[in-house]
Design a protein around this motif. Structure first.
Motif, mmCIF file in Angstrom:
data_model
loop_
_atom_site.group_PDB
_atom_site.id
_atom_site.type_symbol
_atom_site.label_atom_id
_atom_site.label_comp_id
_atom_site.label_asym_id
_atom_site.label_seq_id
_atom_site.Cartn_x
_atom_site.Cartn_y
_atom_site.Cartn_z
ATOM 1 N N ALA A 39 0.833 -1.197 0.000
ATOM 2 C CA ALA A 39 0.000 0.000 0.000
ATOM 3 C C ALA A 39 0.871 1.252 0.000
ATOM 4 N N THR A 40 1.948 1.216 0.811
ATOM 5 C CA THR A 40 2.837 2.366 0.894
ATOM 6 C C THR A 40 3.512 2.591 -0.452
ATOM 7 N N ARG A 41 3.968 1.444 -1.040
ATOM 8 C CA ARG A 41 4.660 1.583 -2.302
ATOM 9 C C ARG A 41 3.717 2.178 -3.348
ATOM 10 N N ARG A 42 2.481 1.679 -3.348
ATOM 11 C CA ARG A 42 1.496 2.214 -4.288
ATOM 12 C C ARG A 42 1.326 3.708 -4.071
ATOM 13 N N ARG A 43 1.264 4.072 -2.793
ATOM 14 C CA ARG A 43 1.028 5.471 -2.477
ATOM 15 C C ARG A 43 2.177 6.351 -2.958
ATOM 16 N N THR A 44 3.426 5.789 -2.950
ATOM 17 C CA THR A 44 4.551 6.634 -3.315
ATOM 18 C C THR A 44 4.859 6.562 -4.809
ATOM 19 N N VAL A 45 4.618 5.405 -5.451
ATOM 20 C CA VAL A 45 5.004 5.254 -6.848
ATOM 21 C C VAL A 45 4.012 5.904 -7.793
ATOM 22 N N TRP A 46 2.736 5.681 -7.571
ATOM 23 C CA TRP A 46 1.745 6.183 -8.532
ATOM 24 C C TRP A 46 1.733 7.704 -8.649
ATOM 25 N N PRO A 47 1.798 8.447 -7.573
ATOM 26 C CA PRO A 47 1.845 9.904 -7.747
ATOM 27 C C PRO A 47 3.064 10.345 -8.545
ATOM 28 N N ARG A 48 4.188 9.658 -8.342
ATOM 29 C CA ARG A 48 5.389 10.038 -9.089
ATOM 30 C C ARG A 48 5.179 9.794 -10.579
ATOM 31 N N LEU A 49 4.571 8.634 -10.889
ATOM 32 C CA LEU A 49 4.310 8.336 -12.297
ATOM 33 C C LEU A 49 3.354 9.367 -12.884
ATOM 34 N N ALA A 50 2.343 9.738 -12.113
ATOM 35 C CA ALA A 50 1.372 10.719 -12.595
ATOM 36 C C ALA A 50 2.050 12.061 -12.864
ATOM 37 N N TRP A 51 2.937 12.457 -11.940
ATOM 38 C CA TRP A 51 3.655 13.713 -12.138
ATOM 39 C C TRP A 51 4.543 13.641 -13.374
ATOM 40 N N ALA A 52 5.246 12.515 -13.533
ATOM 41 C CA ALA A 52 6.145 12.374 -14.676
ATOM 42 C C ALA A 52 5.343 12.440 -15.972
ATOM 43 N N GLY A 53 4.204 11.741 -16.017
ATOM 44 C CA GLY A 53 3.356 11.751 -17.208
ATOM 45 C C GLY A 53 2.841 13.148 -17.492
ATOM 46 N N GLY A 54 2.403 13.842 -16.455
ATOM 47 C CA GLY A 54 1.887 15.201 -16.615
ATOM 48 C C GLY A 54 2.952 16.143 -17.156
ATOM 49 N N LEU A 55 4.149 16.021 -16.602
ATOM 50 C CA LEU A 55 5.243 16.891 -17.059
ATOM 51 C C LEU A 55 5.601 16.593 -18.508
ATOM 52 N N ALA A 56 5.592 15.299 -18.886
ATOM 53 C CA ALA A 56 5.910 14.922 -20.266
ATOM 54 C C ALA A 56 4.879 15.523 -21.219
ATOM 55 N N PHE A 57 3.604 15.433 -20.846
ATOM 56 C CA PHE A 57 2.556 16.007 -21.695
ATOM 57 C C PHE A 57 2.705 17.519 -21.808
#
Lengths: 108, 181
Positions: A39-57
């Motif tokens: 759960a912790t890993r999910r909480r930390t990894v997914w926001p990072r991926l979302a930020w990375a995707g947002g920045l790429a777009f």
């Protein structure tokens, strides 16, 4: 109702019983989560991926939006440089479906 | 803190998961009871108990040993429940509605002991979360106001006020046997 009666009544509220198996397994289930904090890993990894995707777009959007502006400015600089060599001529910038052009004509 | 707890905490701090598992075994009933009384739901109580122990493991380094381990654990559990209340505001309203419904059926002379216990539990769930926490700690777990204040990170006066206000509401609801806000 006085305090003693209230406390007595509250204390008569039972906590539902759980099986002996539950109590036996619960510490292990906690321990498993300590080893694999999914759960912790999910909480930390997914926001990072979302930020990375947002920045790429956002980067892609800026590139696509600014590239034509860059071309126009580049063309304009070139035009001005060439027209500076022809000070006695009438100059007109023109844009059509093929891009930027300029017209040079003799002054009458 | 008992000597046994002290040793287990020391081992847990060094990453000994088996020692921590023993700590969980020693305190699991207490934490489950607290989280159940705070939520009124077995499933949520289980989730919050797990969360409490996981947080405790993560924060073991911040436990200074000056207080009892159980008091420190109470604090983590209560704050997990209070945060759960904030995150689950919708569910809280549903519980409050359910509690109101249970209280709206007057407990008459023929009411069973179960019925009275249900009404008391429903009244407890209708309390604001911080007042409920004060009641759970002082009445069910037997902490004095100073200990409860340490757990709740507030002043002793605040605890006294919360207990007083909560008792006043509970008496009114349970005497009337009727939901009133």
């Amino acid at each position: 109702m006085n305090d003693r009666e209230l406390e007595s009544r509250l204390k008569n509220v039972p906590v539902p019983q759980r099986s002996a198996e539950y109590w036996n397994d619960f510490p292990s289930s906690v321990r498993v989560q300590l080893r694999h904090p999914v759960a912790t890993r999910r909480r930390t990894v997914w926001p990072r991926l979302a930020w990375a995707g947002g920045l790429a777009f956002a980067g892609l959007f800026l590139f696509l939006a600014l590239w034509p502006v860059h071309l126009v400015l580049k063309n304009e600089r070139m035009f001005r440089h060439q027209l500076a060599d022809l000070p006695q001529h009438l100059r007109t910038f023109m844009a059509d479906e093929h891009g930027m052009h300029y017209l040079v004509a003799d002054k009458e | 803190m008992t000597d046994a707890d002290h040793d287990l905490v020391s081992l847990s701090r060094r990453g000994d998961a088996a020692a921590f598992e023993t700590l969980v075994r020693n305190h699991q009933h207490m934490v489950h009871a607290l989280t159940y009384r705070m939520t009124g739901s077995l499933a949520d109580a289980e989730d919050l108990a797990q969360e409490t122990f996981i947080r405790a493991y993560d924060q073991m380094g911040s436990f200074n040993g000056g207080a009892k381990f159980s008091t420190w654990l109470y604090s983590i559990a209560v704050h997990a429940c209070l945060n759960w209340r904030r995150n689950e505001a919708r569910r809280f309203r549903a519980h409050a509605d359910c509690a109101g419904e249970m209280l709206s059926h007057p407990v008459n002379g023929e009411a069973t002991r179960d019925g009275m216990a249900q009404a008391a539990q429903a009244a407890l769930l209708r309390l604001p979360a911080k007042q409920r926490a004060a009641i759970v700690l002082t009445i069910y777990d037997g902490l004095n106001h100073a200990e409860a204040a340490r757990v709740l990170h507030c002043s002793e006066t605040t605890v006294s006020w919360r207990v007083f206000a909560a008792k006043r509401k509970l008496k009114r609801w349970l005497s009337d046997g009727r939901a009133s806000s």
